[in-house]
Write a protein that holds these residues in place. Structure first.
Motif, PDB file in Angstrom:
ATOM      1  N   ARG A 133       0.774  -1.219  -0.148  1.00  0.00           N
ATOM      2  CA  ARG A 133      -0.078  -0.016  -0.108  1.00  0.00           C
ATOM      3  C   ARG A 133       1.011   1.072   0.052  1.00  0.00           C
ATOM      4  N   THR A 134       1.808   1.415   0.659  1.00  0.00           N
ATOM      5  CA  THR A 134       2.718   2.327   0.820  1.00  0.00           C
ATOM      6  C   THR A 134       4.301   1.909   0.848  1.00  0.00           C
ATOM      7  N   ARG A 135       4.994   2.817   1.054  1.00  0.00           N
ATOM      8  CA  ARG A 135       6.568   2.462   1.038  1.00  0.00           C
ATOM      9  C   ARG A 135       7.006   1.388   1.963  1.00  0.00           C
ATOM     10  N   PRO A 136       8.056   0.704   1.851  1.00  0.00           N
ATOM     11  CA  PRO A 136       8.305  -0.327   2.631  1.00  0.00           C
ATOM     12  C   PRO A 136       8.932   0.193   4.088  1.00  0.00           C
ATOM     13  N   GLY A 137       8.698  -0.860   5.064  1.00  0.00           N
ATOM     14  CA  GLY A 137       9.099  -0.165   6.491  1.00  0.00           C
ATOM     15  C   GLY A 137      10.399  -1.123   6.759  1.00  0.00           C
ATOM     16  N   LEU A 138      10.951  -0.506   7.877  1.00  0.00           N
ATOM     17  CA  LEU A 138      12.233  -1.153   8.368  1.00  0.00           C
ATOM     18  C   LEU A 138      11.945  -1.475   9.704  1.00  0.00           C
ATOM     19  N   GLY A 139      12.582  -2.808  10.020  1.00  0.00           N
ATOM     20  CA  GLY A 139      12.377  -3.543  11.227  1.00  0.00           C
ATOM     21  C   GLY A 139      13.488  -4.659  11.613  1.00  0.00           C
ATOM     22  N   LEU A 140      13.336  -5.394  12.732  1.00  0.00           N
ATOM     23  CA  LEU A 140      14.376  -6.493  13.021  1.00  0.00           C
ATOM     24  C   LEU A 140      13.828  -7.862  12.627  1.00  0.00           C
ATOM     25  N   GLN A 141      14.777  -8.459  12.083  1.00  0.00           N
ATOM     26  CA  GLN A 141      14.507  -9.861  11.971  1.00  0.00           C
ATOM     27  C   GLN A 141      15.212 -10.862  12.936  1.00  0.00           C
ATOM     28  N   TRP A 142      14.428 -11.697  13.392  1.00  0.00           N
ATOM     29  CA  TRP A 142      15.094 -12.448  14.708  1.00  0.00           C
ATOM     30  C   TRP A 142      15.053 -13.928  14.507  1.00  0.00           C
ATOM     31  N   ALA A 143      15.998 -14.728  14.435  1.00  0.00           N
ATOM     32  CA  ALA A 143      16.212 -16.138  13.743  1.00  0.00           C
ATOM     33  C   ALA A 143      16.962 -16.937  15.182  1.00  0.00           C
TER      34      ALA A 143
END
Length: 182
Positions: free
Chosen positions: A169-179
């Motif tokens: 819908r809008t621009r991509p977001g930033l976040g944290l990936q945890w594995a």
């Protein structure tokens, strides 16, 4: 033994065919059902035996003590409820200086009945708890035997990295990936 070279092991007579103990879960259950704590001994978890024994001994003592108090209060309640002037076991709960004429019979009857019910309830709870400890020992023996060779690897790692979260819908977001890796 693992530090010795194979030639020395063969010379000394140390065998490499050491059988690893592999407990059978059903045998552990039957042994624990036969005698609580025996399943823990079979699984070679000796430190659990005092816990099972202490649970049974403590609850057994509690059931015995509550039962003796229940007998005393039941006898006293029965004596105050009958019309026989020769039965006065309820006076054993008071000092020798207290006279029977000074006591309120209605109050004393209510107290004796409530304490009789209290000690019956506590005795029954101790017996139910003993059954619970018995079942807990059986379940513990089964689980311990089943998980005897469960591999707990010391190589657990966690990876945290930045990530781009796509959004249509809008621009991509930033976040944290945890594995977690194991």
């Amino acid at each position: 033994m693992a530090l010795l070279p194979d030639s020395i092991k063969e010379t000394v007579g140390i065998s490499r065919n050491v059988r690893e103990f592999n407990p059978d879960p059903m045998r552990a259950v039957w042994m624990s059902a036969l005698f609580p704590g025996l399943g823990q001994v079979y699984n070679r978890r000796y430190w659990k035996l005092p816990l099972v024994a202490a649970g049974f001994m403590g609850l057994g003592y509690g059931a015995s003590w509550n039962n003796s108090m229940l007998k005393d209060y039941t006898r006293a309640y029965g004596d105050i409820m009958d019309n026989d002037p020769n039965t006065k076991s309820y006076m054993d709960f008071f000092p020798a200086t207290v006279k029977e004429e000074d006591l309120d019979k209605t109050w004393l009857t209510n107290i004796l009945k409530s304490r009789k019910d209290f000690y019956r309830r506590n005795r029954d709870l101790c017996i139910i708890s003993m059954v619970g400890v018995y079942l807990l020992a059986i379940v513990d023996a089964y689980v311990d035997a089943s998980l005897a060779h469960f591999d707990i690897s010391p190589d657990l790692s966690m990876e945290v990295a930045p990530a781009v979260i796509p959004d249509t819908r809008t621009r991509p977001g930033l976040g944290l990936q945890w594995a977690l890796r194991f």
